[in-house]
Structure formats: C-alpha cells, structure tokens
Design a protein around this motif. Structure first.
Motif, PDB file in Angstrom:
ATOM      1  N   GLN A   1       0.820  -1.212   0.000  1.00  0.00           N
ATOM      2  CA  GLN A   1       0.000   0.000   0.000  1.00  0.00           C
ATOM      3  C   GLN A   1       0.854   1.262   0.000  1.00  0.00           C
ATOM      4  O   GLN A   1       0.389   2.324  -0.401  1.00  0.00           O
ATOM      5  CB  GLN A   1      -0.928   0.021   1.217  1.00  0.00           C
ATOM      6  CG  GLN A   1      -2.015  -1.033   1.192  1.00  0.00           C
ATOM      7  CD  GLN A   1      -3.043  -0.769   0.107  1.00  0.00           C
ATOM      8  OE1 GLN A   1      -3.221   0.362  -0.338  1.00  0.00           O
ATOM      9  NE2 GLN A   1      -3.708  -1.811  -0.345  1.00  0.00           N
TER      10      GLN A   1
ATOM     11  N   THR B   1      -0.579   5.320  20.181  1.00  0.00           N
ATOM     12  CA  THR B   1      -1.362   6.132  19.250  1.00  0.00           C
ATOM     13  C   THR B   1      -2.354   7.051  19.948  1.00  0.00           C
ATOM     14  O   THR B   1      -2.307   8.269  19.807  1.00  0.00           O
ATOM     15  CB  THR B   1      -2.160   5.230  18.301  1.00  0.00           C
ATOM     16  OG1 THR B   1      -1.273   4.284  17.747  1.00  0.00           O
ATOM     17  CG2 THR B   1      -2.781   6.043  17.208  1.00  0.00           C
ATOM     18  N   MET B   2      -3.270   6.454  20.700  1.00  0.00           N
ATOM     19  CA  MET B   2      -4.417   7.229  21.171  1.00  0.00           C
ATOM     20  C   MET B   2      -3.998   8.388  22.079  1.00  0.00           C
ATOM     21  O   MET B   2      -4.500   9.493  21.949  1.00  0.00           O
ATOM     22  CB  MET B   2      -5.402   6.318  21.915  1.00  0.00           C
ATOM     23  CG  MET B   2      -6.011   5.244  21.074  1.00  0.00           C
ATOM     24  SD  MET B   2      -6.568   5.793  19.469  1.00  0.00           S
ATOM     25  CE  MET B   2      -8.009   6.707  19.909  1.00  0.00           C
TER      26      MET B   2
ATOM     27  N   TRP C   1      -2.341  11.134  20.088  1.00  0.00           N
ATOM     28  CA  TRP C   1      -3.314  11.773  19.209  1.00  0.00           C
ATOM     29  C   TRP C   1      -4.192  12.740  20.005  1.00  0.00           C
ATOM     30  O   TRP C   1      -4.485  13.854  19.572  1.00  0.00           O
ATOM     31  CB  TRP C   1      -4.155  10.694  18.525  1.00  0.00           C
ATOM     32  CG  TRP C   1      -5.103  11.216  17.517  1.00  0.00           C
ATOM     33  CD1 TRP C   1      -5.108  12.461  16.954  1.00  0.00           C
ATOM     34  CD2 TRP C   1      -6.187  10.501  16.936  1.00  0.00           C
ATOM     35  NE1 TRP C   1      -6.133  12.554  16.054  1.00  0.00           N
ATOM     36  CE2 TRP C   1      -6.807  11.370  16.024  1.00  0.00           C
ATOM     37  CE3 TRP C   1      -6.700   9.218  17.096  1.00  0.00           C
ATOM     38  CZ2 TRP C   1      -7.913  10.992  15.281  1.00  0.00           C
ATOM     39  CZ3 TRP C   1      -7.793   8.846  16.348  1.00  0.00           C
ATOM     40  CH2 TRP C   1      -8.392   9.723  15.457  1.00  0.00           C
ATOM     41  N   MET C   2      -4.607  12.294  21.186  1.00  0.00           N
ATOM     42  CA  MET C   2      -5.516  13.123  21.966  1.00  0.00           C
ATOM     43  C   MET C   2      -4.779  14.216  22.727  1.00  0.00           C
ATOM     44  O   MET C   2      -5.315  15.304  22.925  1.00  0.00           O
ATOM     45  CB  MET C   2      -6.306  12.246  22.948  1.00  0.00           C
ATOM     46  CG  MET C   2      -7.312  11.359  22.242  1.00  0.00           C
ATOM     47  SD  MET C   2      -7.886  10.010  23.260  1.00  0.00           S
ATOM     48  CE  MET C   2      -9.340  10.720  23.974  1.00  0.00           C
TER      49      MET C   2
ATOM     50  N   THR D   1       2.254   8.217  14.583  1.00  0.00           N
ATOM     51  CA  THR D   1       1.054   7.418  14.846  1.00  0.00           C
ATOM     52  C   THR D   1      -0.196   8.282  14.796  1.00  0.00           C
ATOM     53  O   THR D   1      -1.207   7.887  14.208  1.00  0.00           O
ATOM     54  CB  THR D   1       1.166   6.784  16.241  1.00  0.00           C
ATOM     55  OG1 THR D   1       1.527   7.803  17.161  1.00  0.00           O
ATOM     56  CG2 THR D   1       2.192   5.692  16.265  1.00  0.00           C
TER      57      THR D   1
ATOM     58  N   ILE E   1      -1.278   9.092  11.206  1.00  0.00           N
ATOM     59  CA  ILE E   1      -1.995   7.991  10.549  1.00  0.00           C
ATOM     60  C   ILE E   1      -3.416   7.897  11.102  1.00  0.00           C
ATOM     61  O   ILE E   1      -4.400   7.870  10.366  1.00  0.00           O
ATOM     62  CB  ILE E   1      -1.259   6.654  10.776  1.00  0.00           C
ATOM     63  CG1 ILE E   1       0.141   6.720  10.190  1.00  0.00           C
ATOM     64  CG2 ILE E   1      -2.033   5.522  10.119  1.00  0.00           C
ATOM     65  CD1 ILE E   1       0.978   5.522  10.536  1.00  0.00           C
ATOM     66  N   ALA E   2      -3.515   7.866  12.427  1.00  0.00           N
ATOM     67  CA  ALA E   2      -4.837   7.675  13.041  1.00  0.00           C
ATOM     68  C   ALA E   2      -5.783   8.812  12.679  1.00  0.00           C
ATOM     69  O   ALA E   2      -6.958   8.590  12.414  1.00  0.00           O
ATOM     70  CB  ALA E   2      -4.692   7.584  14.557  1.00  0.00           C
TER      71      ALA E   2
ATOM     72  N   LEU F   1      -6.163   8.868   8.234  1.00  0.00           N
ATOM     73  CA  LEU F   1      -6.552   7.727   7.401  1.00  0.00           C
ATOM     74  C   LEU F   1      -8.062   7.578   7.290  1.00  0.00           C
ATOM     75  O   LEU F   1      -8.579   7.153   6.259  1.00  0.00           O
ATOM     76  CB  LEU F   1      -5.930   6.438   7.953  1.00  0.00           C
ATOM     77  CG  LEU F   1      -6.002   5.250   7.012  1.00  0.00           C
ATOM     78  CD1 LEU F   1      -5.217   5.540   5.753  1.00  0.00           C
ATOM     79  CD2 LEU F   1      -5.493   3.991   7.660  1.00  0.00           C
ATOM     80  N   GLY F   2      -8.759   7.941   8.363  1.00  0.00           N
ATOM     81  CA  GLY F   2     -10.209   7.789   8.326  1.00  0.00           C
ATOM     82  C   GLY F   2     -10.885   8.721   7.342  1.00  0.00           C
ATOM     83  O   GLY F   2     -12.011   8.487   6.937  1.00  0.00           O
TER      84      GLY F   2
ATOM     85  N   GLN G   1      -9.728   6.095  -0.341  1.00  0.00           N
ATOM     86  CA  GLN G   1      -8.757   5.036  -0.619  1.00  0.00           C
ATOM     87  C   GLN G   1      -8.185   5.197  -2.015  1.00  0.00           C
ATOM     88  O   GLN G   1      -8.875   5.607  -2.933  1.00  0.00           O
ATOM     89  CB  GLN G   1      -9.424   3.670  -0.509  1.00  0.00           C
ATOM     90  CG  GLN G   1      -9.609   3.260   0.922  1.00  0.00           C
ATOM     91  CD  GLN G   1      -9.875   1.778   1.068  1.00  0.00           C
ATOM     92  OE1 GLN G   1      -9.628   1.025   0.139  1.00  0.00           O
ATOM     93  NE2 GLN G   1     -10.375   1.375   2.205  1.00  0.00           N
TER      94      GLN G   1
ATOM     95  N   PHE H   1      -3.485   8.764   0.816  1.00  0.00           N
ATOM     96  CA  PHE H   1      -3.759   7.471   1.451  1.00  0.00           C
ATOM     97  C   PHE H   1      -2.483   6.628   1.495  1.00  0.00           C
ATOM     98  O   PHE H   1      -2.103   6.098   2.541  1.00  0.00           O
ATOM     99  CB  PHE H   1      -4.860   6.775   0.650  1.00  0.00           C
ATOM    100  CG  PHE H   1      -5.251   5.411   1.156  1.00  0.00           C
ATOM    101  CD1 PHE H   1      -6.093   5.267   2.231  1.00  0.00           C
ATOM    102  CD2 PHE H   1      -4.781   4.272   0.516  1.00  0.00           C
ATOM    103  CE1 PHE H   1      -6.473   4.015   2.668  1.00  0.00           C
ATOM    104  CE2 PHE H   1      -5.147   3.015   0.957  1.00  0.00           C
ATOM    105  CZ  PHE H   1      -5.996   2.898   2.031  1.00  0.00           C
TER     106      PHE H   1
ATOM    107  N   LEU I   1       0.231   7.756   3.912  1.00  0.00           N
ATOM    108  CA  LEU I   1       0.034   7.363   5.310  1.00  0.00           C
ATOM    109  C   LEU I   1       0.571   5.957   5.551  1.00  0.00           C
ATOM    110  O   LEU I   1       1.142   5.663   6.608  1.00  0.00           O
ATOM    111  CB  LEU I   1      -1.447   7.449   5.680  1.00  0.00           C
ATOM    112  CG  LEU I   1      -2.010   8.865   5.663  1.00  0.00           C
ATOM    113  CD1 LEU I   1      -3.501   8.855   5.912  1.00  0.00           C
ATOM    114  CD2 LEU I   1      -1.315   9.715   6.711  1.00  0.00           C
ATOM    115  N   PHE I   2       0.408   5.095   4.542  1.00  0.00           N
ATOM    116  CA  PHE I   2       1.014   3.764   4.677  1.00  0.00           C
ATOM    117  C   PHE I   2       2.535   3.864   4.668  1.00  0.00           C
ATOM    118  O   PHE I   2       3.210   3.068   5.321  1.00  0.00           O
ATOM    119  CB  PHE I   2       0.530   2.842   3.552  1.00  0.00           C
ATOM    120  CG  PHE I   2      -0.761   2.161   3.876  1.00  0.00           C
ATOM    121  CD1 PHE I   2      -1.976   2.785   3.636  1.00  0.00           C
ATOM    122  CD2 PHE I   2      -0.771   0.900   4.454  1.00  0.00           C
ATOM    123  CE1 PHE I   2      -3.161   2.161   3.949  1.00  0.00           C
ATOM    124  CE2 PHE I   2      -1.967   0.272   4.777  1.00  0.00           C
ATOM    125  CZ  PHE I   2      -3.155   0.911   4.523  1.00  0.00           C
TER     126      PHE I   2
ATOM    127  N   GLY J   1       3.466   4.581   8.009  1.00  0.00           N
ATOM    128  CA  GLY J   1       3.350   3.327   8.752  1.00  0.00           C
ATOM    129  C   GLY J   1       4.555   2.431   8.515  1.00  0.00           C
ATOM    130  O   GLY J   1       5.033   1.764   9.439  1.00  0.00           O
TER     131      GLY J   1
END
Lengths: 327, 544
Positions: free
Chosen positions: A60, A249-250, A253-254, A277, A280-281, A284-285, A289, A294, A297-298, A301
């Motif tokens: 990807q 990640t989380m 991110w937050m 991280t 990406i998080a 990507l959403g 695609q 897109f 971002l891979f 990764g």
C-alpha cells in the motif's frame, strides 16, 4: 501381600501386546509426524503474519514512491527531509514528514527521560529492597498500570491533565508535547520495570554476596556491581519502553495537540507537536482510498514498522547477551 | 566516611522506594478522578424529568405514579411559568403583534359570518386596521410618550359597539396589558431585555422542558428538562446569575467578570421589573418543581443511548466490545495455545525456532496503529468491508503474542514428572499434551487469556479503520451470522469519540466519563481476576 499378587495379575492381563506390529509402528510414526507438522503450521502463522504485515504495508505504501511524474529518489528525499506536510493541497501537495518524525522523537525522548530513571529505581526496589510481601502488593499495582487502556489515559490527558497544565503552569494550550510525554512515561514504565527487574534478578546472588562481603553498602553494590552487570538487560528494557512510547497512538493523538511543527526554541515542550502514529490515526479515516495521500500514510506506517522492527532486533540482541552472560 | 556512605545508602533506598510510591500515586491520581466522575453516570439524584424521559424513550416506570408526580410538579411550576409568560408578552412584542394580527383577521371572518353589508364591512375593516396599526406602532416605538399616545388612540375606540363581543375585542385587552407593562420597563432597553429574556427562557426550558404552549421539539434532548439534580443546579445558576464585565480597579482598565443576580434591585437587569420574583421563586422551590430522588441507574451499562449520548447508557458499546473480544479470542486462543505447545514440546533449538521466536517478538512490538493499517489493507480487503469480523481478526493478531508467551510459560511450569508418568503409561506425546499437560497448565493459560481479553477490550487504534463506528445499529446476534459483517460500536472507540469528536457529549460530562469508567472497570475486573487466579496457583504450587 495378596493385593500385590492381584495387581501383578492385572499387569499380566494388560490388553495391548508389548511388541508392536509393523502397522502399529507405522501408524504411530505417521500420526506423530502429522501432529508435529500440524503444530508447526499453526506456529508458522505468526511468521506468516509478520510477513503479511510487511507485504501489505509495503504494497500500500509503494504507489506513494512510484507515483508517475516524480522520481522515487526525489520522493524519498522530500519525504524524509522536508518539514512541510500538506498532503491535502490541491495543486502542490507536499509530503515531508521531518516535523512529524521530530514530534515522535520529542514525546518519546521526553517520556523516556522521566520513565527510565523512575522505572529503573522501581525495578531496583522490587528486586533488591522490597520484602516478599511488599512485592506481592507492588506487582499487581504495576500490572494494573500497564493494563489501563491507552484511550482511557488519553481521556485523562485531555480532560484532567490539560486543564491543569493550562491553569497552573500558564501554558497557552494544555494539549502539548509535555502532556503527551507525561502520560507516555507512565505507560512505558511497567514495561521498563518488568524487563529491568528480570535483568537485575538474573545477575544472581553470588555477585551480590561477594560485593557485600567486601563491605560495600547496598547502594554501592547495586550501582557499582549489579547494574553494570545487568546493563544489557537494562538496555533491552529501555528499548522496549521506547517501542511502547513510539508506537502509542491514542494518547499522543488526543494529548499532543497535533500541530505539524518542530518546536522553536527546541526545548519548549509547551508547544504542540504531531507524531507519526497520530498522523496515521487522524488522517486515514478521512482520505479516500487509493489517493496518494492514502498511500503516503502507509509510507509513514512503513517507517514506523521498520523503526520498531530494528528496535526489536536490537532488544533481542541485548536479551540474548544477558542470557549468555548469565550462563 | 562510613557515615557519609551510610547516608548515601539510605538516600538511595529512599529514592528507590519513592519511585514505587510515585507509581502508586500516579495510579491513584488517574483512577480516582476517572472513576469518581464516571460513577456519577450511575449514582445520582434523578428528577421527575428523568422518569418522564425513561417512560417516553425506554418505556419504563409506572404510569399512574408518574402522572401524579407530574401533576404535583406542574402545580409547583405554574406560578413561575405564568409569571414568565406574562412578562415576556411585554418584551417579546412579536407575541402581542401576532395576537393583534390574528384578531384582525378573525374580525373579517366574524363580520362575514354575521353577513354585514359590504359598505359597512369595508368601513369596519378600515377602522380596525387603523386601530391595529396604531397598536403595532405602539409596540414598535421606543418612546414611552409616543407609545402612550398611540395606545390612547386605540383605547378611544374601546366603546365602539361594533367591536364589542367580536374577536377584535382582544386588541383592547392587549393594549391595556401593554400599558401596564409600559409603566414597569424602560423601553429604550427593550432589546437588552429581549436578549436576557431569551437566556432566561432557554434556561427555564433546560430546567423544566418545553414551556407551556410550545410544540414538542424534534430532538430528544430538548423534550425534557433537567433529568439530574446536579444538572438542574447548574442551570439554576445560569438562570439566576448574569456575568458582567467590570473594571478590576479604579486605575486598572482591565475587565474582570463579575457574577450578579438578575433580580438584584440595583444592578440586575430584571431587578425593578415584574419578573424579579421569578428567580427567588425558582431558587426556593426547585426541589418541589423537580422532585429529586437518589437513584442507582444500573441500566447505564445496558441501555442504548440517544444521539450524542445525551440520554441513556453505554449498552451497545459494552455489547460491541464483548463481541469483538470474545470473537478475537476464538481466533487467537487455539492458535496461541497450539503454537506454545509446539514451541515447548516439539521445537528443537534450531534456526527455524529462532526465526519463529523473533517473529513472535516482532508481532508483540508492532505499533497498534500499524495493526490498524494492516487490518485495513488485509482483513477489510479480505472480508469486503469494515465489520466485526475484520476488527476481531485484527485484534486476534494483536493479542496472539501475549497468549503464546503466557501459554508457553504455563506449559513450561508443568512438572516434568507429570509428563513422564503419562509417557510411561504408553500415551503418545500429543495425547500427553492434551490430557495431562494442558489441564495442568490450564489456570496459567486462562490467566493469559484473561489478560489478553483486557488488552483487546482496551485497544482502539487497530479497530479505528477495521470496523468500529461511533453511531450505528446494535448487532442483531443470531445464528444467521449476518451480524459478523456489520460494523459495531465499541467502548474504546466510544471513549475516544465522546471525548474528542462529539460536541453534544461535552454537555453531559457524567455520560462522557461514564463510558470511560465502564471501560476501566471492565479492564480492572479482568485484571483482578487474573491476579487472583495467579495468587491461587502460587499457593497451590507452594502446597498450602
């Protein structure tokens, strides 16, 4: 006496012939071979999974590097050395992740600066100072600290730590590099403690006793003898803690504010940063695609994957060294 | 010299102990606020509005009991609401002008009904129109004298017999009302009053639901007043106090906020108006108006929620998390345990084994977001769309190394004599493993499974793109297995979304923290179970 006789009678009437026929032999050999290969195939799933992860992330990420009109070399140079990350720009999108890598670096290093000394001291406490009973209490405590989900830490960072930082330290924003680092250090600590404690325990009684026998105090024994002897295991602990912090990640991110910038002046942790991280998080959403964004971002990764893979090999090397020195 | 060394030693010991203490404090600093704030989602004082909400949205509670309480509270609220309505007529002239206009229209219909002659009809209509316009002008003007003279022209027609006993009579009573209001309020500040009155009305709606005469709002959160006593207190404060920016000192020009009561006779905006009693009325009788009662809302863990988690609980999220974790265990446990069996019982110390071990370690070290990428690029591709199946397979891969390591350790801990006894009885290697080693290692493996359950329940990044959604239908579990192919809500993703993504949820911090508390409790319970299991095992091994 009589019971013994009757038992031996039972043994005589054992239903299976003691000498195996050729067929029985073949059957059991085939069966055990079959079971062994079955288990091997099952175990090989892990290897396959690692391979698949690499293959699919690379697959990807590849279109990002081979996009027509841009030479792969230029792309890679831009990717790794430019600070400008504007993937959504209509006419001239730019894909430089230097600032993002720097963001990851900032939060990781800062969190390790907190977590390594504290974690190491805690490991020393658990291995050499605490009584058995204290250990029984402390171990679950550290386990629970490790088990709390990262998203819960993230909520804590946003709803509790950030307002506190803003109010009491006068930062313009509470979600910044410092906030993320503090939480990450708490998250990395359990890993560091448990690996470092293993390393310290592995050093063995004899070395400690020799040192005590020479009249050294506990501090001297630990600082001059045990910790140097356990250095490879401790390095492995630091690396594993680092992997945890880089891959988290989380929380970042937050809590890190997600501003694509290298703080200036460089030591100012009250500024927002953005990590790999989190990028990406967060993105990507929302990207369709198949677009270059897109795939980029891979590519991030992939950088992350290669980085953690190298760290992992390094930590394995150190752990192996530790085991060798133990023998 | 020795003393110096001893001091150093003591200092080192203290440093080591304090670092563990630091960890304990960190844990407490984290757990206490999160659980405390979250517990308010379950333990709180509910009001009658809460029961109304439960009745309407969840079909719960006794109807007659609720009716009785509604009647009681309506009784208590009536005076305040009447006062508000009466006062708002003066400020919110739109209402008065609307009534005057409709009275004028109805007059036309009334005259037609009486079959008045055309000339007469035109004359009366013309007259009525003049009166109406004078009244509307009186409503519009900000000059008190002008308004009064306009009202005089209106009142001059009061004795006109043609308007008596007709729908147009209302206009005269409106004019009388307005004249009274004129005495009380300062017309030049009318827009100011209107703005403040809007705030007062909004807060009254938040406290008591839609005001009398208003239609039922489309959004559930607007249909009910304050369902919780703490929320009611908050809105009471907003109702009573206004923030005024005043200079901080005589020389200092900086403005600081100052809270003043809206009914303060000197400073408050409604201080000298007819509305002033409303505030103390609501303040003193709030308990009678809402009837707070302590409650344990244990259904929080089961209930569905309304949009933005405004009402209701975290039921679908809990269900989704359970589905995801249990399903991922279905994939990961057989794989993990069998892999561990191979590594302990069969693998020779060769290059293959080393490669396998390295791969397992790598798998454990891959960042969770990369699992998310892989889940999107592989599982979602394989299944077709983000759904429960792809998400749980991604999670299974994530916990696989945890299970392998735990099982390996457990299997290694089984005494060699057990296996030898079994082998000596003629059982094969695999049979020995299945019937002797596995049961003996069972508790240890179970501990590993419980820990990886808690890990899978807490992970967010891998399922971000692989099947977790913030809003969606509850999976309809059944034998048809279609539910496997639909996305689901999950606690971990919900926690993220409710904190960062959902604006509405910011208004209900108790629900926001309630979700996080649910997740933390789930993980804590699983971990405590694992700790307990391990403690029992160690006792068994010690032979106690």
């Amino acid at each position: 006496m009589t019971t013994a006789v009757s038992q031996s009678d039972e043994a005589v009437r054992f239903p299976r012939p003691l000498r195996l026929t050729f067929r029985d032999d073949l059957r059991s050999t085939l069966l055990s071979w079959f079971v062994k290969s079955f288990l091997f195939v099952v175990t090989f799933c892990s290897v396959a999974a690692v391979l698949l992860i690499f293959v699919f992330v690379i697959r990807q990420a590849a279109p990002f590097f081979t996009e027509s009109g841009v030479s792969p070399r230029e792309r890679i140079t831009e990717f790794l050395t430019s600070r400008r990350w504007f993937p959504e720009h209509q006419a001239h999108p730019e894909y430089g992740i230097l600032a993002i890598i720097a963001g990851s670096f900032y939060v990781t290093v800062t969190s390790l600066l907190i977590a390594v000394p504290t974690g190491l001291l805690a490991a020393v406490f658990l291995s050499d100072i605490a009584s058995f009973r204290t250990r029984q209490v402390c171990k679950p405590l550290i386990e629970i600290l490790a088990a709390i989900p990262s998203v819960a830490y993230g909520v804590f960072a946003v709803m509790v730590v950030a307002p506190w930082l803003q109010k009491h330290l006068g930062f313009s924003t509470g979600t910044n590099a410092l906030n993320a680092s503090i939480i990450l250090s708490i998250m990395a600590m359990p890993t560091i403690i448990s690996v470092a404690e293993d390393a310290l325990t592995a050093v063995g009684r004899e070395i400690r006793e020799a040192s005590y026998g020479l009249g050294a105090t506990r501090a001297e024994t630990l600082l001059r003898v045990v910790i140097p002897a356990a250095h490879s295991g401790i390095l492995a602990a630091v690396i594993l803690g680092m992997m945890r912090a880089v891959g988290e990640t989380m929380v970042v991110w937050m809590a890190s504010g997600n501003a694509t910038q290298i703080p200036s002046p460089w030591w100012d942790l009250s500024q927002s940063v953005r990590t790999m991280t989190a990028t990406i998080a967060g993105e990507l959403g929302e990207v369709p695609q198949g677009t270059i964004h897109f795939h980029s971002l891979f590519a991030i990764g992939l950088v992350l994957l290669i980085f953690t893979f190298c760290l992992n090999l390094l930590s394995e090397h150190f752990i192996l060294q530790m085991k060798k020195s133990k023998r | 010299m020795t003393l110096w060394r001893q001091i150093k030693n003591a200092f080192f010991t203290a440093l080591c102990s304090s670092s563990v203490l630091f960890l304990a404090v960190a844990l407490m600093l984290f757990l206490f606020p999160m659980l405390w704030k979250g517990s308010k989602a379950v333990f709180f004082r509910k009001t009658v509005e809460f029961d109304k909400m439960q009745k309407e949205l969840f079909k719960r509670g006794k109807a007659e009991d609720l009716e009785r309480r509604t009647a009681q509270t309506n009784q208590a609220r009536r005076e305040a609401l009447d006062l508000l309505e009466h006062f708002s007529r003066g400020i919110d002239t739109a209402l008065l002008s609307r009534e005057a206009r409709s009275a004028y229209q109805q007059l036309g219909r009334h005259l037609r009904y009486l079959e008045v002659a055309d000339e007469e009809y035109a004359r009366l209509r013309e007259q009525a129109k003049e009166i109406r316009d004078a009244f509307l002008q009186a409503l519009d003007t900000v000059d008190k004298a002008e308004a009064e003279s306009l009202l005089d022209t209106v009142d001059a027609q009061r004795s006109n017999s043609r308007f008596q006993n007709s729908p147009f009579e209302i206009v005269f009573s409106l004019s009388k009302q307005y004249r009274q209001i004129l005495q009380e309020i300062d017309l030049s500040r009318r827009s100011e009053y209107a703005a403040e009155l809007d705030i007062v009305k909004t807060e009254m709606r938040k406290l008591f639901g839609p005001l009398p005469g208003e239609s039922v709002p489309p959004l559930p959160q607007d249909r009910f007043g304050a369902t919780r006593w703490d929320v009611a207190q908050k809105h009471l404060h907003y109702l009573i106090y206004q923030t005024k920016w005043v200079p901080s000192g005589k020389d200092d020009k900086r403005l600081i906020p100052k809270q003043i009561r809206r009914d303060d006779p000197d400073e408050g905006i409604f201080g000298k108006t007819e509305l002033a009693p409303l505030f103390s009325m609501v303040e003193q009788n709030l308990a009678a108006m809402l009837q707070p009662r302590p409650t344990i809302y244990w259904r929080y863990f089961l209930d569905d929620s309304t949009a933005g988690h405004y009402f209701g609980g975290a039921g679908p999220e809990v269900l989704g998390t359970l589905l995801l974790t249990v399903l991922s265990m279905c994939f990961a446990v057989p794989l993990g345990v069998l892999s561990a069996a191979y590594l302990v019982e069969y693998a020779a110390d060769g290059i293959t084994t080393r490669v396998i071990r390295t791969c397992i370690n790598t798998l454990a070290g891959v960042p969770s977001i990369v699992y998310g990428l892989f889940g999107l690029a592989f599982f979602v591709l394989m299944v077709g769309k983000p759904c429960i199946l792809s998400a749980s397979m991604t999670l299974a891969l994530l916990v696989l190394p945890v299970i392998i390591r735990a099982s390996e350790e457990a299997i290694r801990a089984v005494p060699q004599s057990y296996k030898e006894a079994s082998l000596a009885l003629g059982a094969g290697k695999f049979r020995t493993f299945l019937t002797v080693t596995l049961p003996a290692a069972g508790p240890g493996i179970l501990t590993g499974i419980i820990l990886s359950l808690s890990r899978a329940a807490g992970e967010t990044a891998p399922i971000l793109f692989a099947g977790a959604v913030a809003l969606g239908p509850i999976p309809n579990i059944g034998l048809h297995l279609k539910w496997l192919f639909q996305p689901t809500r999950a606690l971990s993703y919900g926690c993220y979304d409710i904190t960062v993504g959902d604006r509405l949820a910011m208004q209900v911090p108790h629900n926001q923290f309630g979700m996080v508390m649910t997740l933390i409790l789930l993980v804590l319970v699983l971990n405590l179970a694992a700790i307990f299991l391990r403690w029992r095992m160690s006792r068994k091994l010690q032979g106690i």
